[in-house]
Design an enzyme around this catalytic site. Structure first.
Site, short mmCIF file in Angstrom:
data_model
loop_
_atom_site.label_atom_id
_atom_site.label_comp_id
_atom_site.label_asym_id
_atom_site.label_seq_id
_atom_site.Cartn_x
_atom_site.Cartn_y
_atom_site.Cartn_z
N TYR A 101 -65.52 111.98 -10.19
CA TYR A 101 -66.49 111.48 -9.22
C TYR A 101 -67.85 111.26 -9.87
CZ TYR A 101 -68.77 110.88 -4.71
OH TYR A 101 -69.45 110.37 -3.64
N ASP B 52 -68.84 114.58 -1.07
CA ASP B 52 -70.28 114.85 -1.04
C ASP B 52 -70.76 114.84 0.41
OD1 ASP B 52 -70.20 112.17 -0.38
OD2 ASP B 52 -71.09 111.47 -2.25
N ARG C 244 -70.94 110.70 -8.59
CA ARG C 244 -72.22 111.14 -8.00
C ARG C 244 -72.29 112.66 -8.12
NH1 ARG C 244 -70.59 106.99 -4.48
NH2 ARG C 244 -71.92 105.16 -4.68
N HIS D 176 -69.88 119.31 -7.91
CA HIS D 176 -68.75 118.68 -8.59
C HIS D 176 -68.86 118.88 -10.10
CE1 HIS D 176 -68.62 116.79 -4.72
NE2 HIS D 176 -69.76 116.17 -4.95
N GLU E 149 -72.39 112.61 2.11
CA GLU E 149 -72.11 111.34 2.78
C GLU E 149 -70.63 111.27 3.19
OE1 GLU E 149 -74.41 108.46 4.35
OE2 GLU E 149 -75.14 109.80 2.78
N GLU F 288 -62.19 106.05 1.90
CA GLU F 288 -63.28 105.11 2.15
C GLU F 288 -62.96 103.68 1.73
OE1 GLU F 288 -67.26 106.41 1.08
OE2 GLU F 288 -66.57 108.47 1.09
N ASP G 130 -65.25 110.71 0.29
CA ASP G 130 -65.80 111.24 -0.97
C ASP G 130 -66.27 112.70 -0.84
OD1 ASP G 130 -65.34 108.91 -2.31
OD2 ASP G 130 -67.39 108.15 -2.17
#
Length: 691
Positions: free
Chosen positions: A298, A84, A300, A344, A86, A9, A82
């Protein structure tokens, strides 16, 4: 020529990962999403199973062109966004754009950007997880249906630029409901009696506990005086001593929510700033010979889980630094939250060996402060419990009983490294008691009786609001910071002394949404929707069914609102002065950066000016101007002369209208963690500020 193309990203992440993978890999950045719903229209076909219309995001053309050129030259493409929902959606959009088979082993995920983690993740590529994509897509479409239907209504009926959303509307409701509680609160009187006791040379404090063996609620001064009248002399007898040993366990490692809360308490960081700094630490920092290295996992996550390798490394470090006694001896069973996805690990340093002292030369001040917080919390979580010696002492005179409680640390354990903060304004103080036994005598000194009134519930700070949203199951780790940012930008709430207060605009919008779209503001409904999204991710339910169930009722409410919602006129508040340009009255307006004054004759007259707040102090520099309160670009309050730029006096501390009794220079009020302090700018004179 590179054989493999890896797409991540961000450029910072790309640079770090390319270093670990070697020459056969070319790593490029998509700069986030490349496709999304169009901004100019709904982009959701409600007649055709809510089919979304995706287009290339404006400005992403050159990025996509570069990625397509690199893709044509590559033997294989890996999508490493990432880990997740998203990130999975970004990978899916990239796969469609670059003609990558989503069922092939094209997806690579990792929880930390370190050499071992990256190399291991590329040994286990997988297909794109369509359940994750569907969960993200459902949230996006749901928010679009709400936002692009209600927002235009608010523009027509209230004012342009407003918006409504599921999570942000609930957040605003919580703030407004709390304000109503505060206004409706009726304080109740109560009293306390405290006294200082002397046992030999030792002094300690105790509070009134009971009368003739019964607890008494002290509601007025008359009751207090009756109790004090019963005391015969100042000698009290120790009637009971209770000693206990108490274990105190460390806090678990950080989740996104707990990191935002603790950074607000201990570092005074806003949620948005915390996440920005955490992103930098995750993506990688240049560290001497190591090069660019990811420093934390990570950021989030809603899990407190830690990998076995990380635990082992931490325990070896703790044993080496503090000794075996400080290392946790048995595995702690962590209680998983019912609404946690647990996808995670918790947020932790990628290597505990990179301690804050070592990292100091490589990080900015704020990066270091956040890294230190994460590092200490993680290390403490793997340490032995603290052991506290507690003591409770009862002292009696003529049936009047006072109780003193004290504790001291017998074994520091994890407290040697870190202790979790609290939202309480007063810090918990450790109270020590002298050696006391039953039958001992102690003399009371000054008895202090005080009147108090019960206080209303506190307004929400950012930390307290994040915690409440999490407890209610509203939103997810990635949504907290953007939600708090949005409700402030829209002017629905404002921060006053770091606490949220609703604006008139916020109250009007909430009332309209509550009248016509009550389910949007229903906490249970919003929490259930989050659980439905989790079920989509787990493959238990189809995303179209979730959206369809919601839209059936929503569509009817929308038609009713279109027909019945009345136009609301928000009148400008008079500022109490006239425009110096045209003579029309000045009014208060709400702008992006808060309130300001503007001419009511707009657009014929465009005069505006900042709101000046005088503090009633003459400038100690020029002795002509007045000191006014100002705000820096970062919204930090400072004080300056209103004759600026003729007089350039500024002070971060609030100047006072009196002079130093020692040297006749001016005094300032300095804000400290343990209360404000008055001090001289020139000499060493200090005093405690009066509250």
């Amino acid at each position: 020529m590179s054989e493999y193309l890896v797409i991540v990203e961000s450029p910072a992440k790309a640079k770090t990962i390319e270093k670990y993978l070697g020459k056969k890999y070319k790593v490029k950045a998509s700069m986030g999403h490349v496709r999304d719903l169009p901004r100019s229209q709904m982009g959701v076909d409600v007649e055709n199973e809510f089919n979304p219309k995706y287009i290339t995001i404006r400005g992403k053309g050159p990025v996509l062109k570069e990625l397509k050129t690199a893709a044509k030259k590559a033997k294989k493409i890996y999508l490493a966004a990432d880990p997740d929902r998203e990130g999975e959606a970004i990978a899916w959009h990239l796969a469609h754009t670059l003609d990558v088979d989503t069922a092939s082993d094209c997806r690579v995920v990792f929880n930390e950007i370190t050499k071992d983690a990256i190399k291991e993740s590329f040994k286990h590529p997988r297909p794109i997880n369509m359940n994750l994509v569907d969960a993200q897509q459902a949230r996006r479409i749901l928010d679009r249906l709400v936002g692009y239907n209600i927002s235009p209504l608010l523009w027509k009926k209230v004012k342009k630029g407003l918006s409504a959303g599921r999570v942000q509307s609930v957040a605003v409701r919580l703030i407004i409901d709390r304000e109503k509680e505060i206004k409706a609160f009726i304080p109740e009187e109560y009293w306390t009696i405290k006294t200082e006791f002397a046992k030999g040379k030792d002094l300690f404090e105790a509070s009134f506990f009971s009368l003739d063996g019964e607890k008494v609620k002290l509601s007025n001064e008359e009751q207090v005086n009756e109790i004090l009248a019963k005391i015969n002399g100042n000698e009290f007898k120790v009637t009971n001593v209770t000693k206990k040993e108490r274990k105190r366990n460390p806090a678990v490692p950080f989740t996104t929510s707990s990191l935002q809360q603790e950074a607000a308490r201990k570092l005074n960081f806003r949620a948005k700033k915390t996440m920005m700094l955490a992103q930098q630490l995750y993506e990688g920092i240049e560290i001497g010979k190591e090069g660019t290295t990811g420093l934390i996992t990570y950021m989030r996550t809603d899990s407190t889980r830690i990998s076995d390798i990380a635990k082992e490394e931490a325990r070896e470090y703790i044993t080496g630094q503090y000794g075996k006694d400080y290392t946790v001896q048995e595995e702690r069973k962590e209680k998983k939250q019912t609404n946690a996805q647990d996808a995670h690990e918790a947020i932790r340093p990628t290597s505990v060996l990179r301690d804050p002292a070592f990292m100091k030369e490589y990080l900015s001040r704020d990066q270091l402060r956040l890294y230190k917080l994460i590092w200490e919390r993680f290390v403490a979580s793997q340490m032995a419990p603290a052991i506290m010696d507690t003591m409770s002492v009862d002292l009696e005179n003529s049936g009047v009983l006072f109780r003193a409680n004290g504790s001291k640390i017998k074994f520091a354990g994890f407290m040697k490294v870190y202790v979790e903060g609290t939202d309480d304004t007063e810090e918990e103080k450790e109270k020590f008691l002298p050696v006391l036994e039953e039958g001992d005598k102690a003399l009371s000194k000054d008895i202090d009786k005080k009147q108090h009134f019960t206080q209303p519930p506190p307004r929400y700070t950012e930390a307290r609001l994040v915690r409440t949203l999490e407890e209610l199951g509203i939103g997810r780790p990635s949504t907290f910071a953007p939600t708090l940012d949005t409700i402030q930008k829209r002017g629905y709430v404002a921060l006053d002394n770091k606490r949220f207060i609703p604006t008139e605009l916020g109250e009007i919008v909430l009332e309209l949404i509550l009248e016509f779209f009550p389910e949007i503001l229903n906490v249970d409904f919003t929490a259930k929707m989050e659980r439905d999204l989790d079920d989509i991710e787990d493959g238990k339910i189809a995303w179209v069914h979730v959206i369809d169930d919601f839209y059936k009722d929503f569509e009817g409410n929308l038609e009713k609102a279109e027909a019945e919602m009345e136009k609301v006129e928000i009148k400008d508040e008079p500022a109490g002065e006239d425009c110096e340009n045209c003579g029309s009255p000045m009014v208060f307006k709400m702008g992006r950066y808060g309130k300001f004054m503007a001419c009511s004759n707009f657009p014929d007259c465009r005069n505006t000016k900042a709101i000046v707040k005088e503090i009633g102090v003459k400038c100690p520099n020029c002795h002509e101007g007045n000191i006014i309160e100002r705000k820096s670009k970062k919204k930090r309050i400072f004080y300056g002369c209103d004759r600026y730029p003729e007089c350039e006096f500024i002070s971060w501390d609030k100047p006072l209208p009196r002079k130093c009794p020692k040297c006749d220079n001016f005094l300032v009020e300095k804000k400290l963690k343990k209360g404000n302090q008055v001090q001289c700018v020139e000499c060493d004179y200090k005093e405690v500020a009066q509250s």
